[in-house]
Design a protein around this motif. Sequence first.
Motif, PDB file in Angstrom:
ATOM      1  N   VAL A 299       0.564  -1.229  -0.302  1.00  0.00           N
ATOM      2  CA  VAL A 299       0.167  -0.126   0.068  1.00  0.00           C
ATOM      3  C   VAL A 299       1.399   1.111  -0.281  1.00  0.00           C
ATOM      4  O   VAL A 299       2.089   1.258   0.891  1.00  0.00           O
ATOM      5  CB  VAL A 299      -0.912   0.067   1.956  1.00  0.00           C
ATOM      6  CG1 VAL A 299      -1.599   1.698   1.525  1.00  0.00           C
ATOM      7  CG2 VAL A 299      -2.152  -1.355   1.028  1.00  0.00           C
ATOM      8  N   ARG A 300       0.601   1.715  -1.395  1.00  0.00           N
ATOM      9  CA  ARG A 300       1.987   3.810  -1.108  1.00  0.00           C
ATOM     10  C   ARG A 300       0.986   4.866  -0.378  1.00  0.00           C
ATOM     11  O   ARG A 300      -0.496   4.409  -0.388  1.00  0.00           O
ATOM     12  CB  ARG A 300       1.815   3.579  -2.361  1.00  0.00           C
ATOM     13  CG  ARG A 300       2.356   4.978  -2.211  1.00  0.00           C
ATOM     14  CD  ARG A 300       3.110   5.649  -4.228  1.00  0.00           C
ATOM     15  NE  ARG A 300       4.530   3.866  -3.827  1.00  0.00           N
ATOM     16  CZ  ARG A 300       5.660   4.125  -3.944  1.00  0.00           C
ATOM     17  NH1 ARG A 300       5.303   4.382  -5.828  1.00  0.00           N
ATOM     18  NH2 ARG A 300       6.689   3.383  -4.377  1.00  0.00           N
ATOM     19  N   VAL A 301       1.526   4.999   0.462  1.00  0.00           N
ATOM     20  CA  VAL A 301       0.792   6.016   1.157  1.00  0.00           C
ATOM     21  C   VAL A 301       1.640   7.686   1.196  1.00  0.00           C
ATOM     22  O   VAL A 301       2.382   7.306   0.888  1.00  0.00           O
ATOM     23  CB  VAL A 301       0.943   6.352   3.304  1.00  0.00           C
ATOM     24  CG1 VAL A 301       0.208   6.798   3.534  1.00  0.00           C
ATOM     25  CG2 VAL A 301       0.672   4.663   2.914  1.00  0.00           C
ATOM     26  N   HIS A 302       0.529   8.309   0.565  1.00  0.00           N
ATOM     27  CA  HIS A 302       0.919   9.914   0.460  1.00  0.00           C
ATOM     28  C   HIS A 302       0.857  10.284   1.075  1.00  0.00           C
ATOM     29  O   HIS A 302      -0.386  10.980   2.138  1.00  0.00           O
ATOM     30  CB  HIS A 302       0.591  10.631  -1.515  1.00  0.00           C
ATOM     31  CG  HIS A 302       0.646   9.597  -2.118  1.00  0.00           C
ATOM     32  ND1 HIS A 302       1.503  10.073  -3.587  1.00  0.00           N
ATOM     33  CD2 HIS A 302      -0.105   8.522  -2.617  1.00  0.00           C
ATOM     34  CE1 HIS A 302       1.700   8.764  -4.148  1.00  0.00           C
ATOM     35  NE2 HIS A 302       0.461   7.881  -3.790  1.00  0.00           N
ATOM     36  N   LEU A 303       2.027  11.715   1.685  1.00  0.00           N
ATOM     37  CA  LEU A 303       2.020  12.349   2.960  1.00  0.00           C
ATOM     38  C   LEU A 303       2.198  14.235   2.509  1.00  0.00           C
ATOM     39  O   LEU A 303       3.077  13.494   1.524  1.00  0.00           O
ATOM     40  CB  LEU A 303       2.715  11.844   3.920  1.00  0.00           C
ATOM     41  CG  LEU A 303       2.641   9.916   4.123  1.00  0.00           C
ATOM     42  CD1 LEU A 303       3.611   9.050   4.509  1.00  0.00           C
ATOM     43  CD2 LEU A 303       2.172  10.540   5.977  1.00  0.00           C
ATOM     44  N   HIS A 304       1.827  14.358   3.375  1.00  0.00           N
ATOM     45  CA  HIS A 304       2.757  16.088   3.535  1.00  0.00           C
ATOM     46  C   HIS A 304       2.776  16.377   4.714  1.00  0.00           C
ATOM     47  O   HIS A 304       2.109  15.601   5.765  1.00  0.00           O
ATOM     48  CB  HIS A 304       1.848  16.818   2.407  1.00  0.00           C
ATOM     49  CG  HIS A 304       0.504  17.488   3.136  1.00  0.00           C
ATOM     50  ND1 HIS A 304      -0.575  16.881   3.358  1.00  0.00           N
ATOM     51  CD2 HIS A 304       0.664  18.452   4.438  1.00  0.00           C
ATOM     52  CE1 HIS A 304      -1.665  17.180   4.147  1.00  0.00           C
ATOM     53  NE2 HIS A 304      -0.879  18.438   4.430  1.00  0.00           N
ATOM     54  N   GLY A 305       3.549  17.055   4.674  1.00  0.00           N
ATOM     55  CA  GLY A 305       4.302  17.822   6.230  1.00  0.00           C
ATOM     56  C   GLY A 305       5.091  18.619   6.015  1.00  0.00           C
ATOM     57  O   GLY A 305       5.334  19.759   4.943  1.00  0.00           O
ATOM     58  N   PRO A 306       6.191  18.865   6.609  1.00  0.00           N
ATOM     59  CA  PRO A 306       7.408  20.075   6.836  1.00  0.00           C
ATOM     60  C   PRO A 306       8.225  19.215   4.825  1.00  0.00           C
ATOM     61  O   PRO A 306       9.007  19.744   4.757  1.00  0.00           O
ATOM     62  CB  PRO A 306       8.512  19.430   7.814  1.00  0.00           C
ATOM     63  CG  PRO A 306       7.937  18.111   8.518  1.00  0.00           C
ATOM     64  CD  PRO A 306       6.949  17.939   7.576  1.00  0.00           C
ATOM     65  N   ILE A 307       7.796  17.938   4.347  1.00  0.00           N
ATOM     66  CA  ILE A 307       8.590  17.287   3.271  1.00  0.00           C
ATOM     67  C   ILE A 307       7.272  16.937   2.479  1.00  0.00           C
ATOM     68  O   ILE A 307       6.567  15.895   3.291  1.00  0.00           O
ATOM     69  CB  ILE A 307       9.586  16.612   3.529  1.00  0.00           C
ATOM     70  CG1 ILE A 307       9.889  15.358   3.968  1.00  0.00           C
ATOM     71  CG2 ILE A 307      10.457  17.787   4.052  1.00  0.00           C
ATOM     72  CD1 ILE A 307      10.794  14.704   4.020  1.00  0.00           C
ATOM     73  N   PRO A 308       7.348  16.643   1.490  1.00  0.00           N
ATOM     74  CA  PRO A 308       6.614  15.626   1.353  1.00  0.00           C
ATOM     75  C   PRO A 308       6.981  14.124   0.876  1.00  0.00           C
ATOM     76  O   PRO A 308       8.054  13.955   0.657  1.00  0.00           O
ATOM     77  CB  PRO A 308       6.478  16.016  -0.505  1.00  0.00           C
ATOM     78  CG  PRO A 308       7.314  16.930  -1.132  1.00  0.00           C
ATOM     79  CD  PRO A 308       7.846  17.755   0.816  1.00  0.00           C
ATOM     80  N   LEU A 309       6.546  13.008   1.148  1.00  0.00           N
ATOM     81  CA  LEU A 309       6.771  11.691   1.321  1.00  0.00           C
ATOM     82  C   LEU A 309       5.605  10.780   0.751  1.00  0.00           C
ATOM     83  O   LEU A 309       5.004  10.962   1.021  1.00  0.00           O
ATOM     84  CB  LEU A 309       7.030  11.874   2.804  1.00  0.00           C
ATOM     85  CG  LEU A 309       7.820  10.463   2.874  1.00  0.00           C
ATOM     86  CD1 LEU A 309       9.047  10.593   3.173  1.00  0.00           C
ATOM     87  CD2 LEU A 309       7.392  10.368   4.976  1.00  0.00           C
ATOM     88  N   LEU A 310       6.516   9.628  -0.163  1.00  0.00           N
ATOM     89  CA  LEU A 310       6.110   8.373  -0.075  1.00  0.00           C
ATOM     90  C   LEU A 310       6.306   7.116   0.539  1.00  0.00           C
ATOM     91  O   LEU A 310       7.463   7.395   1.418  1.00  0.00           O
ATOM     92  CB  LEU A 310       6.416   7.882  -1.712  1.00  0.00           C
ATOM     93  CG  LEU A 310       5.775   9.276  -2.508  1.00  0.00           C
ATOM     94  CD1 LEU A 310       6.091   8.217  -4.308  1.00  0.00           C
ATOM     95  CD2 LEU A 310       4.011   9.228  -2.615  1.00  0.00           C
ATOM     96  N   ALA A 311       5.370   6.268   1.209  1.00  0.00           N
ATOM     97  CA  ALA A 311       5.775   5.395   2.314  1.00  0.00           C
ATOM     98  C   ALA A 311       4.995   4.132   1.827  1.00  0.00           C
ATOM     99  O   ALA A 311       4.264   4.417   1.453  1.00  0.00           O
ATOM    100  CB  ALA A 311       5.828   5.450   3.740  1.00  0.00           C
TER     101      ALA A 311
END
Length: 343
Positions: A299-311
């Motif tokens: 499962v790919r999780v797209h995140l934002h915060g201090p930096i954009p991120l893929l997990a």
Amino acid sequence: MSVRAHLVVERPAFRLDVRIAAAAGEVVALLGPNGAGKTTALRGLAGLTPLSGGRVELDGAEVQRLPPERRRIGVVFQDYLLFPHLSALDNVAFGPRCQGLGKAAARRVAAELLDRVGLAGHAHVRPGRLSGGQAQRVALARALAVRPRLLLLDEPLAALDAHTRLEIRAELRRHLAGFDGATILVTHDALDAMVLADRLVVIENGAVVQTGTPSEIARHPRTDYVARLVGLNLYRGEADGHHVVVGDVRFSSVERLTGPAFVAFPPSAVALYRSRPDGSPRNLWRAVIDGIERHGDNVRVHLHGPIPLLADVTPSAAADLDLIPGQDVWAAVKATETHAYPA
């Protein structure tokens, strides 16, 4: 070098300015997003698009002022462009006939090439009755029939379905290994480039942004496009010893650097937590989930915060964490999982 070129094409809303070189026996892939200028570069090499500036040298001789048919260049177009009213044999024989070879001799050359690409039994079949993979092989044979010193391939596998693409990619690799001239392949597919090419030239917005072997490009991406292509999170920051500062995030890395630097790591290296984890992971920050999608077995999780991120997490981990868009989480990456290198 078999081919050395500086290609400049000026248009009202676009400018191509790239340098390309390939040695005899070498396969170079022009890789980049749609609209980057890859096909324009290929057509400039072939003489099908006029250059605004620059030069094209083939085996040490300038050819940019020669018409396409006098450049000793073979082209396989994306849609193959086979003559529908001619058989496979006569399609392949067309180039040698244009070079002055007699009909019988041209057909002998064509028959040998069709046999080489495994289509001897389809010599008298017209393109409308060929499968996509067969048409691709006829187009390749037709390009080789003029005995080129440079072979140009424009998205040669794009028109094929996934199963046929797998088979033809392997066949094409074998044929290119037996070609003694230089080959330039245009593609936006990373797998095609990695499997077929000895060296990659990445083009974005009409300019070369990175060049190197497939392994070098995969290990050290230098743009967001390349990072996405090879499946990495990539950030540019300032290094000071074993740390790279990217905005408000301070990455720890095993490499020791000073000055502008990239830091990269795969989505699989990112661990997600509902609450701040125990211990003191060196690379840890708060993030918000933007979206969730299936990605292969994970499962790919797209995140934002201090930096954009893929997990990338396993389906069971996603279920245990009860991940949903808009949720706050903690993201952590071990220092040993990050890779820093000079920008």
